[in-house]
Design an enzyme around this catalytic site. Sequence first.
Site, PDB file in Angstrom:
ATOM      1  N   GLU A   8       7.474 -12.274  -2.689  1.00 27.78           N
ATOM      2  CA  GLU A   8       6.095 -12.693  -2.482  1.00 27.78           C
ATOM      3  C   GLU A   8       5.361 -12.678  -3.812  1.00 27.78           C
ATOM      4  O   GLU A   8       4.137 -12.742  -3.858  1.00 27.78           O
ATOM      5  CB  GLU A   8       5.397 -11.843  -1.436  1.00 27.78           C
ATOM      6  CG  GLU A   8       5.403 -10.364  -1.718  1.00 27.78           C
ATOM      7  CD  GLU A   8       4.574  -9.592  -0.717  1.00 27.78           C
ATOM      8  OE1 GLU A   8       3.376  -9.897  -0.609  1.00 27.78           O
ATOM      9  OE2 GLU A   8       5.114  -8.685  -0.070  1.00 27.78           O
TER      10      GLU A   8
ATOM     11  N   CYS B 149       6.412  -8.637   2.783  1.00 26.39           N
ATOM     12  CA  CYS B 149       7.574  -7.765   2.539  1.00 26.39           C
ATOM     13  C   CYS B 149       8.727  -8.029   3.496  1.00 26.39           C
ATOM     14  O   CYS B 149       9.786  -7.415   3.364  1.00 26.39           O
ATOM     15  CB  CYS B 149       7.178  -6.303   2.667  1.00 26.39           C
ATOM     16  SG  CYS B 149       5.891  -5.832   1.535  1.00 26.39           S
TER      17      CYS B 149
ATOM     18  N   THR C 136       0.119   2.445  -5.567  1.00 28.07           N
ATOM     19  CA  THR C 136       1.329   2.073  -4.802  1.00 28.07           C
ATOM     20  C   THR C 136       2.079   0.915  -5.456  1.00 28.07           C
ATOM     21  O   THR C 136       2.993   0.358  -4.860  1.00 28.07           O
ATOM     22  CB  THR C 136       0.978   1.716  -3.334  1.00 28.07           C
ATOM     23  OG1 THR C 136       0.203   0.518  -3.324  1.00 28.07           O
ATOM     24  CG2 THR C 136       0.218   2.824  -2.647  1.00 28.07           C
TER      25      THR C 136
ATOM     26  N   HIS D 107      10.296   0.306   6.214  1.00 27.10           N
ATOM     27  CA  HIS D 107       9.671  -0.319   5.044  1.00 27.10           C
ATOM     28  C   HIS D 107       8.762   0.724   4.386  1.00 27.10           C
ATOM     29  O   HIS D 107       7.975   1.386   5.070  1.00 27.10           O
ATOM     30  CB  HIS D 107       8.873  -1.559   5.467  1.00 27.10           C
ATOM     31  CG  HIS D 107       7.969  -2.054   4.373  1.00 27.10           C
ATOM     32  ND1 HIS D 107       8.447  -2.398   3.132  1.00 27.10           N
ATOM     33  CD2 HIS D 107       6.616  -2.219   4.330  1.00 27.10           C
ATOM     34  CE1 HIS D 107       7.425  -2.766   2.368  1.00 27.10           C
ATOM     35  NE2 HIS D 107       6.313  -2.670   3.062  1.00 27.10           N
TER      36      HIS D 107
END
Length: 397
Positions: free
Chosen positions: A79, A111, A152, A233
């Site tokens: 992405e 994702c 993150t 994930h």
Amino acid sequence: MNVGIDSISLCVPESFYPLTDLAEKHGIDPNKYLYGLGQEKMSVPSPDEDIVTLAAGAANPILTDDVRASISTVILATESGIDQSKSAGLFVHGLLGIKSNCRVIEFKQACYGATAALQMATDMVRQRPDEKILIIASDIARYEQDSLGECTQGAGALAMVISANPRLLNLHHAHGTHSFDVMDFWRPNGHKAAQVDGHLSIEVYLESMRQAWSNYKDNGGHQLSELPWLCFHQPFTKMSKKAFTALKESEPQQGAELTDLSYEHSLLYGRQIGNTYTASLYIGLLSLLENNPQDLTEQNIGLFSYGSGSVGEFFSAQVVPGYRQHLRVKEHQEMLSNRQALSHEKYTSWFYQSLADHENQVMPKFSNREFRLEKVDGFRRVYGVNTPESNELKKVS
Ligand code: HMG
């Protein structure tokens, strides 16, 4: 016939930024990042690294001549694409010398893209068992500087070869999906950084997992008690704990038997890398296989893939006897431990000032990984292979 993951390989940039330093810059307690979110380091690509160099670096070690000759399709999931039209996989296909009788495509759904690729590849191999499919998940996770998402961030790529009679994991047929049109995370055209409604994204992730789990069971999937190992994930590793808790709550009786041990080995690599979007679930899977001291032979692993926007999928796989001989544990652990820490100044200039977006630019040499972006010429990216001599030059200068 068994079909699934025959080999896996990871590539991360050579540098990272410590989250304790970011906490100091933001004037907050570092424990928020270390324990509240479960992250220690973010991987930072150098100016001459991008999703193509990382993808080629991940795939190259698992491409023997035999494998190369049987690859019918390359799917690059990302992405953080580098072109609105041309698939990034074509650069990788060229760099790796894969035969031209091959289809090359790029998959995008936040994702989730690599899981779509995995399910499609598995069905293709079930139809034509002689073929192998190369899937590469490669991403640079970038948020606005000083935003809540900055801690993150991360970067990395993971490559997998999908084949009949795989040496690592047999994928089960059952899977459960859940799609829902929601604006929890998006990246408008022309923006380098993702926009995110962070707290909404956590809620949507968890709801997507509950729905995908329920659909997985309706489709003949395993009971939770038959899935001793779990991977979720991991946008940050604490998210796995939230997902695990939500899954246990959906199955109060069977869930009571499961402890944190079922997923905690899957967090070890992600904690050192940060979010890698499409690659993140599969880096978690790799971390579980490579770090769990128990012999996982013939045991089942439940996996949950989530891509904002949103698509979730719950699926499962069984570990193949002899799997340990086909992992690259030493290489991966050395790659992670040999990285260098960056100062805040260098991290921000590398992460936020992309030289590669210029129309013409010769890239300064920073990366010693196998592949690097050499220049941009009239918006055309030109990649090259690092030689030992060029790495020597860098060390001297
Ligand atoms: P925030 O507001 O900065 O953090 O946003 P917070 O206040 O919610 O605190 C986070 C945790 O740290 C909390 O724990 C605090 O209690 C704890 P929790 O209640 O959640 O268990 N905490 C502390 N712990 C120890 N010592 C302390 C301390 N202080 C606080 N001193 C947020 C956090 C994740 C929302 C933000 O970083 C963000 O927006 N991140 C990006 C979005 C994201 O990662 N979303 C995840 C789900 S969506 C997804 O996974 C898809 C994605 O990968 C994209 C895609 O699909 O392409 C993102």
